[in-house]
Design a protein around this motif. Structure first.
Motif, PDB file in Angstrom:
ATOM      1  N   GLN A  38       0.926  -1.149  -0.175  1.00 48.55           N
ATOM      2  CA  GLN A  38       0.144   0.046   0.081  1.00 48.55           C
ATOM      3  C   GLN A  38       0.750   1.288  -0.078  1.00 48.55           C
ATOM      4  N   SER A  39       2.262   0.957   0.104  1.00 47.57           N
ATOM      5  CA  SER A  39       2.962   2.301   0.295  1.00 47.57           C
ATOM      6  C   SER A  39       3.166   2.836  -1.042  1.00 47.57           C
ATOM      7  N   GLY A  40       2.948   4.178  -1.221  1.00 45.66           N
ATOM      8  CA  GLY A  40       3.044   4.857  -2.486  1.00 45.66           C
ATOM      9  C   GLY A  40       1.450   5.214  -2.985  1.00 45.66           C
ATOM     10  N   ASN A  69      -0.512  -4.172 -12.777  1.00 49.83           N
ATOM     11  CA  ASN A  69      -0.107  -4.810 -13.946  1.00 49.83           C
ATOM     12  C   ASN A  69       1.343  -4.660 -14.420  1.00 49.83           C
ATOM     13  N   GLY A  70       1.657  -4.999 -15.653  1.00 50.16           N
ATOM     14  CA  GLY A  70       2.905  -4.960 -16.071  1.00 50.16           C
ATOM     15  C   GLY A  70       3.753  -3.522 -15.979  1.00 50.16           C
ATOM     16  N   PHE A  71       2.790  -2.794 -15.999  1.00 48.95           N
ATOM     17  CA  PHE A  71       3.434  -1.005 -16.137  1.00 48.95           C
ATOM     18  C   PHE A  71       3.264  -0.603 -14.596  1.00 48.95           C
ATOM     19  N   GLY A  72       3.064  -1.126 -13.782  1.00 51.21           N
ATOM     20  CA  GLY A  72       2.772  -0.711 -12.446  1.00 51.21           C
ATOM     21  C   GLY A  72       1.647  -0.152 -11.782  1.00 51.21           C
ATOM     22  N   ASP A  73       0.478  -0.334 -12.838  1.00 52.07           N
ATOM     23  CA  ASP A  73      -0.901   0.319 -12.560  1.00 52.07           C
ATOM     24  C   ASP A  73      -1.488  -0.612 -11.642  1.00 52.07           C
ATOM     25  N   PRO A  74      -2.323   0.058 -10.533  1.00 56.86           N
ATOM     26  CA  PRO A  74      -2.946  -0.893  -9.621  1.00 56.86           C
ATOM     27  C   PRO A  74      -4.218  -1.441 -10.024  1.00 56.86           C
ATOM     28  N   PHE A  75      -4.485  -2.311  -9.172  1.00 54.08           N
ATOM     29  CA  PHE A  75      -5.747  -3.055  -9.317  1.00 54.08           C
ATOM     30  C   PHE A  75      -6.001  -3.105  -7.795  1.00 54.08           C
ATOM     31  N   THR A 166      13.295  -4.873 -13.514  1.00 50.27           N
ATOM     32  CA  THR A 166      14.012  -3.380 -12.876  1.00 50.27           C
ATOM     33  C   THR A 166      12.909  -2.667 -11.830  1.00 50.27           C
ATOM     34  N   ALA A 167      11.739  -2.993 -12.341  1.00 51.65           N
ATOM     35  CA  ALA A 167      10.826  -2.467 -11.500  1.00 51.65           C
ATOM     36  C   ALA A 167      10.370  -2.783 -10.044  1.00 51.65           C
ATOM     37  N   TRP A 168      11.362  -4.132  -9.784  1.00 43.49           N
ATOM     38  CA  TRP A 168      11.058  -4.654  -8.365  1.00 43.49           C
ATOM     39  C   TRP A 168      12.229  -4.373  -7.778  1.00 43.49           C
ATOM     40  N   VAL A 217       8.454   0.417  -8.982  1.00 44.64           N
ATOM     41  CA  VAL A 217       7.110   0.507  -9.627  1.00 44.64           C
ATOM     42  C   VAL A 217       6.422   0.996  -8.699  1.00 44.64           C
ATOM     43  N   HIS A 218       6.476   1.354  -7.356  1.00 48.72           N
ATOM     44  CA  HIS A 218       5.521   2.164  -6.520  1.00 48.72           C
ATOM     45  C   HIS A 218       6.064   3.677  -6.533  1.00 48.72           C
TER      46      HIS A 218
END
Length: 242
Positions: A38-40, A69-75, A166-168, A217-218
């Motif tokens: 939930q950070s960010g 998702n693969g672009f860092g957008d939240p569900f 790299t997002a992680w 990613v966040h």
């Protein structure tokens, strides 16, 4: 404030179904990581300041991320909607405000859809039938998914696009130069850290300013926003990918 992970959300993230579409859930937390994810979104990664609000475009009090998702957008789901089976919402980051749209009527239905879509590969016609039966074709999310599947069907089959490793990486987002729009960056610092105008101005004069800490990613939403203001921003990894 710590919230209990609902059973329906636990089952969804433990299933961790990846359909192969970058726009759909691609990354899931472990149940024990749920609060950290939930950070960010609900709170600032360094200061812990709440990012929750009730005004349109703000992250609402009941919202909790269950996948990216693969672009860092939240569900995400709203914990106040358990009686409805937890409808699932989606919103792209980087727009400066959260414009949520319903991705599926419930966590169970989204999980079922992902499982079916995973088995369809590039059968765009069958995928459209699945989406028409369970979700709204009027949403930008599902339009994008179906358009991408149709594009793949119209061209030679390509290997699945790998996740952005790299997002992680965990690290710190640092402002190295505030750029020409000085006062806008000062205002950003004032709001982010809860500073007085004088304190924010003094901070802006520093050669480097640590803005936030967490997974890349966040942090991309803040990174994109600062770059749009003309600031020079670097993400500095702390170590190997998590």
């Amino acid at each position: 404030m710590t919230s209990i992970l609902p059973d329906a959300a636990r089952q969804f993230i433990e299933a961790a179904i990846v359909a192969g579409d970058m726009a759909l859930p691609f990354h899931y937390p472990q149940p024990g990581q749920w609060e950290g994810w939930q950070s960010g979104f609900r709170h600032h990664g360094i200061t812990g300041e709440s990012l929750v609000g009730t005004a349109p475009g703000e992250w609402q009090p009941g919202w909790y991320v269950v996948a990216l998702n693969g672009f860092g957008d939240p569900f995400f789901i709203d914990l106040n909607q358990e009686a409805k089976g937890f409808p699932v919402y989606y919103a792209p980051h980087g727009a400066g405000r959260w414009e949520a749209e319903q991705a599926a009527p419930s966590l169970q239905q989204l999980g079922d859809m992902l499982a079916v879509l995973r088995g369809l590969e590039d059968d765009a016609t069958a995928a459209q039938h699945v989406v028409e039966a369970e979700a709204s074709l009027g949403t930008r999310l599902w339009r994008e998914v179906l358009e991408n599947r149709q594009n793949r069907a119209d061209t030679a089959k390509e290997p699945a696009f790998p996740p952005d490793t790299t997002a992680w990486q965990h690290g710190t987002l640092v402002i190295c130069g505030i750029g020409p729009q000085k006062m806008k960056v000062v205002q950003f610092l004032k709001q982010t850290f809860g500073l007085s105008p004088q304190e924010a101005l003094a901070l802006a004069m520093q050669p480097e300013i640590a803005v936030a800490e967490g997974y890349l990613v966040h942090l991309r939403r803040s990174q994109d926003h600062l770059q749009a203001l003309g600031a020079t921003v670097e993400f500095r990894p702390h170590g190997p990918r998590a």
